[in-house]
Design an enzyme around this catalytic site. Sequence first.
Site, PDB file in Angstrom:
ATOM      1  N   SER A 214       0.851  -1.190   0.000  1.00  0.00           N
ATOM      2  CA  SER A 214       0.000   0.000   0.000  1.00  0.00           C
ATOM      3  C   SER A 214       0.887   1.241   0.000  1.00  0.00           C
ATOM      4  O   SER A 214       1.693   1.403  -0.904  1.00  0.00           O
ATOM      5  CB  SER A 214      -0.978  -0.059   1.175  1.00  0.00           C
ATOM      6  OG  SER A 214      -2.044   0.844   1.010  1.00  0.00           O
ATOM      7  N   GLU A 344      -8.741  -6.216  -4.698  1.00  0.00           N
ATOM      8  CA  GLU A 344      -8.222  -5.116  -3.881  1.00  0.00           C
ATOM      9  C   GLU A 344      -9.323  -4.246  -3.273  1.00  0.00           C
ATOM     10  O   GLU A 344      -9.346  -3.980  -2.082  1.00  0.00           O
ATOM     11  CB  GLU A 344      -7.325  -4.200  -4.724  1.00  0.00           C
ATOM     12  CG  GLU A 344      -6.021  -4.793  -5.167  1.00  0.00           C
ATOM     13  CD  GLU A 344      -4.894  -4.630  -4.161  1.00  0.00           C
ATOM     14  OE1 GLU A 344      -5.145  -4.156  -3.028  1.00  0.00           O
ATOM     15  OE2 GLU A 344      -3.770  -5.002  -4.498  1.00  0.00           O
ATOM     16  N   HIS A 445      -7.616  -5.965  -0.271  1.00  0.00           N
ATOM     17  CA  HIS A 445      -6.394  -5.184  -0.072  1.00  0.00           C
ATOM     18  C   HIS A 445      -5.717  -5.580   1.244  1.00  0.00           C
ATOM     19  O   HIS A 445      -6.343  -5.580   2.300  1.00  0.00           O
ATOM     20  CB  HIS A 445      -6.768  -3.701  -0.051  1.00  0.00           C
ATOM     21  CG  HIS A 445      -5.616  -2.752   0.042  1.00  0.00           C
ATOM     22  ND1 HIS A 445      -4.735  -2.541  -0.983  1.00  0.00           N
ATOM     23  CD2 HIS A 445      -5.215  -1.925   1.045  1.00  0.00           C
ATOM     24  CE1 HIS A 445      -3.855  -1.622  -0.633  1.00  0.00           C
ATOM     25  NE2 HIS A 445      -4.106  -1.245   0.610  1.00  0.00           N
TER      26      HIS A 445
END
Length: 528
Positions: A214, A344, A445
């Site tokens: 991320s 995600e 995610h």
Amino acid sequence: MRRGRFRRVLAGLAVFAATVTFATGAQAEPAGDRDAVVRTDSGPVRGTVHADHRSFRGIPFAAPPVGELRWQPPRPPSPWTEPRDATKPGDRCAQNAGPLSQASTSEDCLYLNVTTPRRGPAPPRPVMVWVHGGGFVSGAGSDLTPTRLAVDGDVVVVTVNYRLGVFGFLGHPGLGAESGTFGLADQQAALRWVRHNARAFGGDPHNVTLFGESAGGMSTCAQLTSPAAAGLFQRAIIQSGACTINWPASGFLPDVPAGTMWAPKAAVDAEGARLAEGRGCADPATALACLRRVPVRDLLADPRAASISAPAFGTRLLPEQPAEALAAGHFPRIPVALGTTRNEHRLFAAVYPNHPITEADYQRWLRDGFGDRANEVAARYPTGAHRTPGNAWADMATDRVWACTTLTGARLLDARTRVFQYEFADPRPPVIFPFPPDIDPGAYHASELVFLFEPGGFPVQLTPEQQRLSQRMIGYWSRFAATGNPNAHGSPKWRAFPSVQSLAPDDIRPVDFGAEHKCDFWAGLPQR
């Protein structure tokens, strides 16, 4: 304010990387063990010795950025002579609490943690430096414990803190070429510490892999394009954070404008000047001195500061927008591995406050992002094929925001260096975030992180099939760190790009990634 809300929500979505401290599960041996003391270039540290590894936590790699050092490049720490306690992590950098993140008001936070196998003697091991996620506004290097990665991968793992939010990314005309990049500068200071000290922990200072997920992946990509980071690492792994990620209006979160995680220096400076004026620090000659006197709590609570977290380009550290630097070939020719998770954006849909997401919501957000082309997008992502409007919006955003932009980044990298791309595709990974009924988690995610980092001490149970996947992934990641190639005898072959390796329990194979995520369609559809 919309951008500020976007940053705050994104910060809460680092999930594991910003919230969970995993225990190692191993028993420490007596602190007097001679293996517990290591001499760094600033002084000796005393860590914790376990049966199969050693851990050293809370080692300062820079001076506390407090007082006059707030919004200054990191300085070396003051040296010490007696063994310093390194059995617990240093403070988290100043940050607000979020749905999944802990608050901190500490600026004395530039610490790192080292985990190393205890096997020996051995040649110097590869070093893997982890940069945590959290939207550049939350998280800490100590939030994940890399014991399995270090021991099973036979690597030295270093996890680092860096300044966040307004403390790490404030811009102001008075800050000159350093404006808006202090958090990235901290990461480079940690890498320089590794270069100077890796050998003392059994690591090879000339074989360093920078990796993160991320915002940590975006940091890794930024460092790849930063001239100031040249030579500080020899490989890069970018997890769900390609330089090329961007989004249309309402494509990342509802009502958030189109954008990227990067901002031009002029915009960052203007945002900082507005903050200074709002704090009664409008005089350019004294604005920074005035802001440096504002208490941490007051800056964290100031809504004008909430949106300050975008790393600035057009600066000394980032001369170019990272995506443009990739396109121009302005990066070192080192091996890169990068990838995404299969679903995600399911996590981002899950934190939307109004559930269930309705068909009217979905269609409105499509119109925001694509105008008179919205019907084409809806035809490609009909609600009926995705069970709910929320899933349809999340799957559209997965493809448009994450998958296809990452594929673009892989192509830019592949034009000049060797690239390995993956997709984490476990359909039922462990879920610690409470998903609403209208959003199916899938491979959301950050869901790959418990396959790389230690899950002991937290209620995460991997199935036998997932345990095998975890072993494979640790093998791929550590072999890539050692050699620049993830492959070794006994593992399914991972071919270099343009092949993309799908990683799922008992199902590791190449996948037609572009077709799976409709990337030809997105290439022909401009955003608004």
